[in-house]
Structures are given as structure tokens and as C-alpha cells.
Design an enzyme around this catalytic site. Structure first.
Site, PDB file in Angstrom:
ATOM      1  N   LYS A   9       0.844  -1.226   0.046  1.00  0.00           N
ATOM      2  CA  LYS A   9      -0.220  -0.168  -0.166  1.00  0.00           C
ATOM      3  C   LYS A   9       0.942   1.267   0.085  1.00  0.00           C
ATOM      4  CE  LYS A   9      -3.772  -2.368   2.373  1.00  0.00           C
ATOM      5  NZ  LYS A   9      -4.431  -2.500   3.739  1.00  0.00           N
ATOM      6  N   TYR A  49     -12.173  -3.181  -3.357  1.00  0.00           N
ATOM      7  CA  TYR A  49     -12.591  -3.536  -1.979  1.00  0.00           C
ATOM      8  C   TYR A  49     -14.152  -3.557  -1.999  1.00  0.00           C
ATOM      9  CZ  TYR A  49      -8.100  -2.997   0.265  1.00  0.00           C
ATOM     10  OH  TYR A  49      -6.718  -3.180   0.964  1.00  0.00           O
ATOM     11  N   THR A  91      -4.792  -8.082  10.395  1.00  0.00           N
ATOM     12  CA  THR A  91      -5.344  -6.641   9.823  1.00  0.00           C
ATOM     13  C   THR A  91      -4.948  -5.762  10.901  1.00  0.00           C
ATOM     14  OG1 THR A  91      -7.305  -7.849   8.880  1.00  0.00           O
ATOM     15  CG2 THR A  91      -7.390  -5.487   8.846  1.00  0.00           C
ATOM     16  N   ARG A 102       3.221  -6.544   9.397  1.00  0.00           N
ATOM     17  CA  ARG A 102       2.261  -5.675   9.890  1.00  0.00           C
ATOM     18  C   ARG A 102       2.852  -5.737  11.181  1.00  0.00           C
ATOM     19  NH1 ARG A 102      -3.422  -7.616   7.349  1.00  0.00           N
ATOM     20  NH2 ARG A 102      -3.380  -6.168   5.561  1.00  0.00           N
ATOM     21  N   ASN A 112      -1.783  -0.197   7.355  1.00  0.00           N
ATOM     22  CA  ASN A 112      -1.177  -1.391   7.697  1.00  0.00           C
ATOM     23  C   ASN A 112      -0.272  -2.048   6.510  1.00  0.00           C
ATOM     24  OD1 ASN A 112      -3.323  -1.934   6.032  1.00  0.00           O
ATOM     25  ND2 ASN A 112      -4.262  -3.424   7.537  1.00  0.00           N
ATOM     26  N   HIS A 115      -1.637  -5.545   1.563  1.00  0.00           N
ATOM     27  CA  HIS A 115      -2.848  -6.241   1.363  1.00  0.00           C
ATOM     28  C   HIS A 115      -2.291  -7.701   0.730  1.00  0.00           C
ATOM     29  CE1 HIS A 115      -6.519  -7.694  -0.471  1.00  0.00           C
ATOM     30  NE2 HIS A 115      -5.883  -8.064  -1.479  1.00  0.00           N
ATOM     31  N   GLU A 126      -8.735 -11.023  -7.770  1.00  0.00           N
ATOM     32  CA  GLU A 126      -8.030  -9.874  -7.726  1.00  0.00           C
ATOM     33  C   GLU A 126      -6.807  -9.667  -8.916  1.00  0.00           C
ATOM     34  OE1 GLU A 126      -8.737  -9.383  -3.087  1.00  0.00           O
ATOM     35  OE2 GLU A 126      -6.560 -10.038  -3.702  1.00  0.00           O
TER      36      GLU A 126
END
Ligand code: RTP
Length: 147
Positions: A9, A49, A91, A102, A112, A115, A126
Site C-alpha cells: 500500500k 474493495y 489486519t 504488519r 497497515n 494487502h 484480484e
């Protein structure tokens, strides 16, 4: 054998964690099948998402993942989906064990770092969304050492 979709991310990219994260997957023994560096728009992020539409954090999540470039990758190997999730950690970074990505690099659920697909079916969806052009087939010589 499975393929999974992993996305670093914008915070992971901006903090210079791309190399470390790629190394973790390589060192584990997973094989890189595809990689691209891109900034996604709100429409694309909302498609990725879609399952979370309606959640109170949805708009903030879309702001976050569209705020800068991301690294989208496909990784291949035995149990790549479940093991990939374990490597990411929970998460919420507070629930992530040290040693996970994480757990080692994040403190805030809204930042975080990474993904990863949560099932084989999600991974297929995806990968089709992020790599509509398809993936070049190649066989790494690492197969012979790992399997
Ligand atoms: P991801 O899809 O990003 O791999 O994360 P995940 O499966 O572990 O978690 P999910 O429930 O699908 O949530 C997706 C992302 O939304 C953000 N989030 N924020 N503010 C909050 O309470 C909250 N909850 C989730 C996180 O960035 C999470 O990774």
C-alpha cells in the site's frame, strides 16, 4: 500450488519497505510471477474493495489506497494464499505477531502497509482485476531447490 495477489500500500512504498517485503516473499520460497508499480484511482480501488462498501471506514480506505503509488504483485507456491496471509499478520497491527510484516512495520489499522488475498477465489478475482493483460508464464530454476 497456488497464486496469490499481494499489494504494498502507499505507506509501504513511501516508507521504503518495498525491497524488504519482496525479500521476505523471495526468502520464504515463493516465486514472483508478476509485478507492477502504479497509482490506482477511486473507481479501481472501490472495485478492489467492493466487499467492504458500506463499512464506516470505506471512504478513508479508498483515500488511503489512492493516495500514492502501490506495488501490485503475484506470488506463486505451495499454500501461497494462507501462508501469505500469515506473513502479513492480522489486519490490526496491534494483533499482529512480531515477525509478521504488519507486526514489524505497522501500528495503525488504517496504515497497515500491505494487502494479501484472503482465499484462492479472491486471489483469482484480484489477479484478473489487477493484471487484465495476463501474466507471462515462466518457470524459475528455484523450483528445483524448493520442491
Ligand atoms: P486487506 O484486504 O487490505 O488485505 O486487509 P484485510 O483482509 O486484513 O482486512 P479487511 O477487513 O479486508 O480490511 C481491508 C483494509 O481496510 C482497512 N481497515 N480499516 N479503520 C478500521 O477499522 C479499518 N478496518 C479495516 C485496513 O487497511 C484493512 O487492511
Amino acid at each position: 500450488m497456488e497464486t496469490t495477489f499481494i499489494m504494498i500500500k502507499p505507506d509501504g512504498v513511501q516508507r521504503g519497505l518495498v525491497g524488504k517485503i519482496i525479500s521476505r516473499f523471495e526468502e520464504k520460497g515463493f516465486i514472483l510471477k508478476a509485478l507492477k508499480f502504479l497509482q490506482i484511482d477511486r473507481s479501481f480501488a472501490s472495485q478492489h474493495y467492493a466487499d467492504l462498501a458500506g463499512k464506516p471506514f470505506f471512504d478513508g480506505l479508498i483515500d488511503y489506497v489512492t493516495s500514492g503509488p502501490v506495488v501490485a504483485m503475484v506470488w506463486y507456491g505451495r499454500g501461497a494464499v494462507l501462508t501469505g496471509r500469515k506473513m502479513l499478520g492480522a489486519t490490526k497491527p496491534a494483533d499482529s505477531n512480531p515477525g509478521t510484516i504488519r507486526g514489524d512495520y505497522a501500528v495503525d489499522v488504517g496504515r497497515n502497509v500491505i494487502h494479501g488475498s484472503d482465499s484462492v477465489e479472491s486471489a483469482q478475482k484480484e489477479i484478473a482485476l489487477w493484471f487484465p493483460e495476463g501474466i507471462t508464464e515462466w518457470r524459475s530454476c528455484a523450483h528445483d531447490w524448493i520442491y
